[in-house]
Design a protein around this motif. Structure first.
Motif, PDB file in Angstrom:
ATOM      1  N   VAL A 270       0.867  -1.163  -0.057  1.00 30.46           N
ATOM      2  CA  VAL A 270       0.031   0.017   0.131  1.00 30.46           C
ATOM      3  C   VAL A 270       0.897   1.114  -0.066  1.00 30.46           C
ATOM      4  CG1 VAL A 270      -1.809   1.360   1.132  1.00 30.46           C
ATOM      5  CG2 VAL A 270      -1.735  -1.043   1.238  1.00 30.46           C
ATOM      6  N   ARG A 271       0.893   1.949  -1.236  1.00 28.44           N
ATOM      7  CA  ARG A 271       1.619   3.193  -1.022  1.00 28.44           C
ATOM      8  C   ARG A 271       1.175   4.487  -0.100  1.00 28.44           C
ATOM      9  NH1 ARG A 271       6.763   2.154  -3.181  1.00 28.44           N
ATOM     10  NH2 ARG A 271       6.523   1.197  -5.208  1.00 28.44           N
ATOM     11  N   PRO A 272       1.812   4.919   0.483  1.00 30.88           N
ATOM     12  CA  PRO A 272       1.410   6.203   1.365  1.00 30.88           C
ATOM     13  C   PRO A 272       0.357   7.009   0.824  1.00 30.88           C
ATOM     14  CG  PRO A 272       3.853   5.898   1.633  1.00 30.88           C
ATOM     15  CD  PRO A 272       3.319   5.231   0.230  1.00 30.88           C
ATOM     16  N   GLU A 273       0.373   7.317  -0.604  1.00 30.09           N
ATOM     17  CA  GLU A 273      -0.600   8.213  -1.205  1.00 30.09           C
ATOM     18  C   GLU A 273      -1.932   7.532  -1.321  1.00 30.09           C
ATOM     19  OE1 GLU A 273       1.864   6.585  -4.515  1.00 30.09           O
ATOM     20  OE2 GLU A 273       2.379   7.339  -2.175  1.00 30.09           O
ATOM     21  N   GLN A 274      -1.842   6.153  -1.128  1.00 31.00           N
ATOM     22  CA  GLN A 274      -3.264   5.545  -1.138  1.00 31.00           C
ATOM     23  C   GLN A 274      -3.926   5.664   0.305  1.00 31.00           C
ATOM     24  OE1 GLN A 274      -1.512   1.799  -3.031  1.00 31.00           O
ATOM     25  NE2 GLN A 274      -3.492   1.638  -3.502  1.00 31.00           N
ATOM     26  N   VAL A 275      -3.422   5.895   1.182  1.00 31.13           N
ATOM     27  CA  VAL A 275      -3.872   5.742   2.608  1.00 31.13           C
ATOM     28  C   VAL A 275      -4.369   7.353   2.771  1.00 31.13           C
ATOM     29  CG1 VAL A 275      -3.400   5.939   5.012  1.00 31.13           C
ATOM     30  CG2 VAL A 275      -2.309   4.400   3.364  1.00 31.13           C
ATOM     31  N   ARG A 276      -5.977   7.511   2.977  1.00 31.38           N
ATOM     32  CA  ARG A 276      -6.580   8.826   3.191  1.00 31.38           C
ATOM     33  C   ARG A 276      -7.106   8.745   4.581  1.00 31.38           C
ATOM     34  NH1 ARG A 276      -7.945   9.810  -2.272  1.00 31.38           N
ATOM     35  NH2 ARG A 276      -6.288   9.175  -3.182  1.00 31.38           N
TER      36      ARG A 276
END
Length: 345
Positions: A270-276
């Motif tokens: 899971v890339r950090p920019e995918q985490v909201r």
């Protein structure tokens, strides 16, 4: 059509096995970036391609000509491979036109090729200037023009932007990519800079331990890394243990949609920019902010889930809203990639 083919290339440098069966194929008219940390073999690979080093085993073809193999070593000047060094290596006693035309015969110099390549690199009208009258970025443009001028089958760019400041680097590498494509040149860029490789290359080859671990488009390399090492090296990562059932994986971040169907225990990326991040009252997985790092264009938030799993998220605004100790809820945007089984050990 293939311009460069490296097959099973091996090279020992003293006690160090610098290359271990390296494989690389570069299509004509494309820019390939060879990306790795220091000491992983990329410079040795470049030196073997140009002919400065002899292979211990394996083969290298430039175009349809075999230039290196067991018992065969074509001299560097016969390979017609142009090399652009880190410092440009311009001749200080020659003007710009003289530097660019150094490798051309008299007819080619009169043909307008010098002016053509100077225009390609954004230096039209600079032919009479001396190298000391140019900025560092302009000197690198001249070096690229000199490499392009004789239309070699292959150009090797050896970390050409490392001596420049960050803003100049970004502009120059984009312009150089445009010039290479406009001239239909085939080039290999050797770099340690991930942003550089991902932003300008048509293809990226990631090296580690003397081998090419993965070759692919920048998008595929980032979103579908071949193993754990590539995933961790190319960009920031959250690697989570999960249980897959078809196109869904159950992980500490909840039920995650998978890019492809899998079954059983897996490791998901899971890339950090995918985490909201959302308010504590919103739906999602509960987490607590540990700290955040502000980078200007974005911020990275370090989070801890209730089971102590650590997660990083990249956000674009309002980093001050996520002070240490703040309770939030997390969701994941988009599909996630499952790393191969061999990557988890």
């Amino acid at each position: 059509m293939t311009t460069l083919s490296v097959h099973a290339a091996s090279k020992r440098d003293g006690p160090v096995q610098a290359l271990r069966g390296a494989e690389l194929t570069v299509a004509a008219g494309t820019l390939t970036a060879v990306l790795s940390p220091s000491g992983c073999g990329k410079t040795t690979l470049l030196r073997c391609i140009v002919g400065f080093e002899r292979l211990d085993a394996g083969e290298i073809h430039v175009g349809d000509v075999r230039v290196a193999a067991p018992g065969l070593h074509v001299a560097p000047h016969r390979r017609r491979v142009a090399v652009m060094a880190q410092d440009g290596a311009l001749f200080p006693h020659l003007d710009v036109a003289g530097n660019v035309g150094y490798g051309l015969d008299r007819a080619a110099r009169r043909s307008g090729r010098i002016e053509e390549v100077l225009a390609l690199v954004g230096l039209a009208g600079y032919g009479k200037r001396m190298p000391h009258q140019l900025s560092g970025g302009q000197q690198q443009r001249v070096a690229v023009a000199r490499a392009l001028a004789p239309r070699p089958p292959l150009i090797l760019l050896d970390e050409p932007f490392t001596a420049l400041d960050a803003s100049l680097r970004a502009d120059l590498r984009t312009d150089i990519r445009t010039a290479l494509h406009a001239d239909n040149a085939t080039a290999v860029l050797v770099t340690q800079d991930q942003a550089e490789a991902l932003s300008i290359a048509d293809q990226v080859a990631v090296m580690h331990g003397g081998k090419v671990r993965q070759t692919g488009s920048p998008y595929d390399l980032y979103h579908a890394p071949a193993d754990r090492w590539v995933a961790a090296f190319v960009g920031d990562t959250n690697l989570l243990r999960a249980t897959a059932n078809g196109r869904t994986a159950h992980a500490p971040l909840g039920a995650l949609p998978l890019a492809a169907s899998h079954q059983g225990d897996v490791t998901v990326l899971v890339r950090p920019e995918q985490v909201r991040l959302h308010a504590a009252s919103a739906p999602g997985v509960p987490a607590t902010v540990r700290n955040h790092l502000f980078h200007g264009h974005d911020a990275v938030v370090d989070l801890q889930l209730q089971d102590d799993t650590r997660i990083t998220a990249r956000i674009l605004d309002q980093p001050a809203a996520y002070a240490a100790g703040t309770s939030v809820r997390l969701t994941v945007h988009g599909t996630v990639h499952v790393l191969p089984e061999s990557a988890r050990s």
